[in-house]
Write an enzyme that holds these catalytic residues in place. Structure first.
Site, PDB file in Angstrom:
ATOM      1  N   ASP A  45      46.252  15.353  -7.433  1.00 33.99           N
ATOM      2  CA  ASP A  45      46.905  15.438  -6.131  1.00 33.99           C
ATOM      3  C   ASP A  45      46.018  14.851  -5.044  1.00 33.99           C
ATOM      4  OD1 ASP A  45      49.163  17.007  -4.457  1.00 33.99           O
ATOM      5  OD2 ASP A  45      47.236  17.197  -3.431  1.00 33.99           O
ATOM      6  N   TYR A  50      43.491  11.578   2.927  1.00 34.53           N
ATOM      7  CA  TYR A  50      42.205  12.003   2.327  1.00 34.53           C
ATOM      8  C   TYR A  50      41.232  10.834   2.224  1.00 34.53           C
ATOM      9  CZ  TYR A  50      44.969  16.066   0.666  1.00 34.53           C
ATOM     10  OH  TYR A  50      45.798  17.159   0.566  1.00 34.53           O
ATOM     11  N   LYS A  75      50.692  11.388  -0.657  1.00 28.75           N
ATOM     12  CA  LYS A  75      51.486  11.912   0.470  1.00 28.75           C
ATOM     13  C   LYS A  75      51.506  10.948   1.641  1.00 28.75           C
ATOM     14  CE  LYS A  75      49.586  16.410  -0.872  1.00 28.75           C
ATOM     15  NZ  LYS A  75      48.160  16.213  -1.145  1.00 28.75           N
ATOM     16  N   HIS A 108      53.849  14.669   4.058  1.00 30.74           N
ATOM     17  CA  HIS A 108      52.703  15.596   4.105  1.00 30.74           C
ATOM     18  C   HIS A 108      52.945  16.816   5.015  1.00 30.74           C
ATOM     19  CE1 HIS A 108      48.071  15.434   3.464  1.00 30.74           C
ATOM     20  NE2 HIS A 108      48.489  16.688   3.512  1.00 30.74           N
ATOM     21  N   LEU A 190      43.092  28.762  -4.101  1.00 32.92           N
ATOM     22  CA  LEU A 190      41.999  29.746  -4.095  1.00 32.92           C
ATOM     23  C   LEU A 190      41.652  30.165  -2.658  1.00 32.92           C
ATOM     24  CD1 LEU A 190      39.669  27.895  -6.671  1.00 32.92           C
ATOM     25  CD2 LEU A 190      41.284  29.755  -7.139  1.00 32.92           C
TER      26      LEU A 190
HETATM   27  P1  NDP Z   1      41.028  25.385  -3.095  1.00 33.55           P
HETATM   28  O1  NDP Z   1      41.749  26.657  -2.796  1.00 33.55           O
HETATM   29  O2  NDP Z   1      41.361  24.616  -4.295  1.00 33.55           O
HETATM   30  O3  NDP Z   1      39.492  25.724  -3.061  1.00 33.55           O
HETATM   31  C1  NDP Z   1      38.492  24.751  -3.191  1.00 33.55           C
HETATM   32  C2  NDP Z   1      37.155  25.429  -2.911  1.00 33.55           C
HETATM   33  O4  NDP Z   1      36.927  26.463  -3.868  1.00 33.55           O
HETATM   34  C3  NDP Z   1      35.989  24.482  -2.979  1.00 33.55           C
HETATM   35  O5  NDP Z   1      35.060  24.904  -2.011  1.00 33.55           O
HETATM   36  C4  NDP Z   1      35.439  24.703  -4.382  1.00 33.55           C
HETATM   37  O6  NDP Z   1      34.044  24.475  -4.418  1.00 33.55           O
HETATM   38  C5  NDP Z   1      35.735  26.180  -4.604  1.00 33.55           C
HETATM   39  N1  NDP Z   1      36.008  26.490  -6.012  1.00 33.55           N
HETATM   40  C6  NDP Z   1      36.771  25.769  -6.879  1.00 33.55           C
HETATM   41  N2  NDP Z   1      36.806  26.374  -8.084  1.00 33.55           N
HETATM   42  C7  NDP Z   1      36.057  27.484  -7.988  1.00 33.55           C
HETATM   43  C8  NDP Z   1      35.683  28.491  -8.913  1.00 33.55           C
HETATM   44  N3  NDP Z   1      36.111  28.476 -10.171  1.00 33.55           N
HETATM   45  N4  NDP Z   1      34.876  29.489  -8.476  1.00 33.55           N
HETATM   46  C9  NDP Z   1      34.446  29.521  -7.189  1.00 33.55           C
HETATM   47  N5  NDP Z   1      34.761  28.590  -6.277  1.00 33.55           N
HETATM   48  C10 NDP Z   1      35.556  27.567  -6.668  1.00 33.55           C
HETATM   49  O7  NDP Z   1      41.167  24.473  -1.749  1.00 33.55           O
HETATM   50  P2  NDP Z   1      41.725  23.067  -1.324  1.00 33.55           P
HETATM   51  O8  NDP Z   1      41.951  23.184   0.148  1.00 33.55           O
HETATM   52  O9  NDP Z   1      40.915  21.946  -1.811  1.00 33.55           O
HETATM   53  O10 NDP Z   1      43.180  22.989  -1.997  1.00 33.55           O
HETATM   54  C11 NDP Z   1      43.417  22.420  -3.265  1.00 33.55           C
HETATM   55  C12 NDP Z   1      44.175  21.130  -3.141  1.00 33.55           C
HETATM   56  O11 NDP Z   1      45.406  21.316  -2.454  1.00 33.55           O
HETATM   57  C13 NDP Z   1      43.474  20.063  -2.270  1.00 33.55           C
HETATM   58  O12 NDP Z   1      42.360  19.495  -2.908  1.00 33.55           O
HETATM   59  C14 NDP Z   1      44.614  19.128  -1.989  1.00 33.55           C
HETATM   60  O13 NDP Z   1      44.858  18.310  -3.108  1.00 33.55           O
HETATM   61  C15 NDP Z   1      45.753  20.118  -1.750  1.00 33.55           C
HETATM   62  N6  NDP Z   1      45.935  20.439  -0.316  1.00 33.55           N
HETATM   63  C16 NDP Z   1      47.111  20.039   0.278  1.00 33.55           C
HETATM   64  C17 NDP Z   1      47.352  20.305   1.604  1.00 33.55           C
HETATM   65  C18 NDP Z   1      48.644  19.906   2.195  1.00 33.55           C
HETATM   66  O14 NDP Z   1      48.786  19.974   3.427  1.00 33.55           O
HETATM   67  N7  NDP Z   1      49.615  19.482   1.430  1.00 33.55           N
HETATM   68  C19 NDP Z   1      46.358  20.973   2.470  1.00 33.55           C
HETATM   69  C20 NDP Z   1      45.154  21.365   1.748  1.00 33.55           C
HETATM   70  C21 NDP Z   1      44.986  21.115   0.412  1.00 33.55           C
HETATM   71  P3  NDP Z   1      33.317  23.192  -5.096  1.00 33.55           P
HETATM   72  O15 NDP Z   1      34.208  22.011  -4.887  1.00 33.55           O
HETATM   73  O16 NDP Z   1      32.038  23.103  -4.315  1.00 33.55           O
HETATM   74  O17 NDP Z   1      33.096  23.530  -6.527  1.00 33.55           O
END
Ligand code: NDP
Length: 273
Positions: A45, A50, A75, A108, A190
């Site tokens: 995704d 981005y 998006k 988006h 998460l």
């Molecule tokens: P997430 O809820 O996926 O959380 C990501 C964070 O959690 C990072 O800091 C990562 O750290 C940490 N993390 C990941 N796995 C673990 C684990 N197993 N244990 C502990 N910490 C963990 O957040 P996102 O905001 O990135 O959302 C996911 C995806 O959703 C985005 O990447 C994007 O593709 C989409 N999105 C879409 C939006 C929209 O408007 N349509 C808006 C926001 C996101 P690290 O990377 O340092 O390991």
């Protein structure tokens, strides 16, 4: 390991668990997506805004995986809304990804103040008719935005990708989606880490021998949500896939239901322009 799929309202299958790349700089995205593909993810995704579609594209090409085994979402950014602009923005995304079609293309944000999402949707209708996108969807649409779209188009969005996690459970919007055959995809599944210390989650993690992140992802899967957790950490990239070998009980699901608290990590969709 086989990742289950969700069948969208047009018959296209999407992996229920994919990999998000928000906030990963383009030059690090290829490494992260390569690690994800090696771990077994097949759905990626990204989004024009981005700035890492090229990084995603490089990893897809380098993987050597057949195109039909991959599921790529990107998006349309807010500034590119409108019929002609959306078609141009789509071409630009496709070129950066190095693909000749994407599996899912999303508007988006509704950005209601621009009032262009109905026009943008016409562009997605055309892209779908031309087979340049396998499915058309939206992101961050509230019921009022979806109602307008459904009234104006014969094409129901396949997906609404919304902020959704135990701190923001979106029961009403999920019910609306169910009623209209729209799949719910959870962004920030998460809560970017903000729910991983909640006692309701850590208690279940201790009992099941899983991590809090795995418990949260399992909760999503059991609700039927599509999830796209992001990580740049190889061990977490793998860990987030290891969620198909345990189950939460009804009691676990009920106890997580109690920690909904209207927690938004991103903007409110009515307000972002
Ligand atoms: P997430 O809820 O996926 O959380 C990501 C964070 O959690 C990072 O800091 C990562 O750290 C940490 N993390 C990941 N796995 C673990 C684990 N197993 N244990 C502990 N910490 C963990 O957040 P996102 O905001 O990135 O959302 C996911 C995806 O959703 C985005 O990447 C994007 O593709 C989409 N999105 C879409 C939006 C929209 O408007 N349509 C808006 C926001 C996101 P690290 O990377 O340092 O390991």
């Amino acid at each position: 390991m086989t990742i289950p799929t969700v069948t969208l309202n047009n018959g296209v299958d999407i992996p229920q668990l994919g990999f998000g790349v928000f906030q990963i700089p383009d030059d690090q995205t290829t490494v992260a997506v390569t690690a994800a593909l090696e771990a077994g993810y097949r759905s990626i995704d990204t989004a024009a805004v981005y700035g890492n579609e090229a990084g995603v594209g490089r990893a897809l090409t380098a993987s050597g995986l057949p195109r039909e085994e991959l599921f790529v979402t990107t998006k349309l950014w807010n500034a590119d809304q409108g019929y002609d602009n959306a078609l141009r923005a789509f071409d630009a995304s496709l070129a950066k990804l190095g693909l000749d079609y994407v599996d899912l293309y999303l508007i988006h944000w509704p950005t209601p103040a621009r009032d262009l999402y109905l026009e943008s949707w016409r562009a997605l209708e055309r892209l779908a008719a031309e087979g340049r996108i396998r499915a058309a969807g939206v992101s961050n649409f509230q019921p009022a935005h979806l109602d307008r779209l459904l009234d104006s188009s014969a094409l129901t969005p396949a997906v609404n990708q919304i902020e959704l996690h135990p701190g923001l459970q979106q029961d009403d919007l999920r019910a609306f989606h169910r009623q209209h055959g729209i799949a719910t995809e959870a962004w920030s599944p998460l809560a970017q880490g903000a729910v991983l210390d909640d006692q309701a989650i850590t208690k279940i993690a201790t009992r099941t021998g899983k991590t809090p992140a795995q418990v949260v992802l399992r909760w999503h899967l059991q609700l039927g949500n599509i999830v796209i957790p992001k990580s740049v950490t190889p061990s977490r990239i793998r860990q987030n896939l290891e969620v198909f070998d345990f189950e939460l009980t009804e009691e676990d699901m009920t106890s997580i239901a109690t920690i909904d608290r209207g927690l938004r990590t991103g903007p409110h969709p009515d307000q972002l322009n």
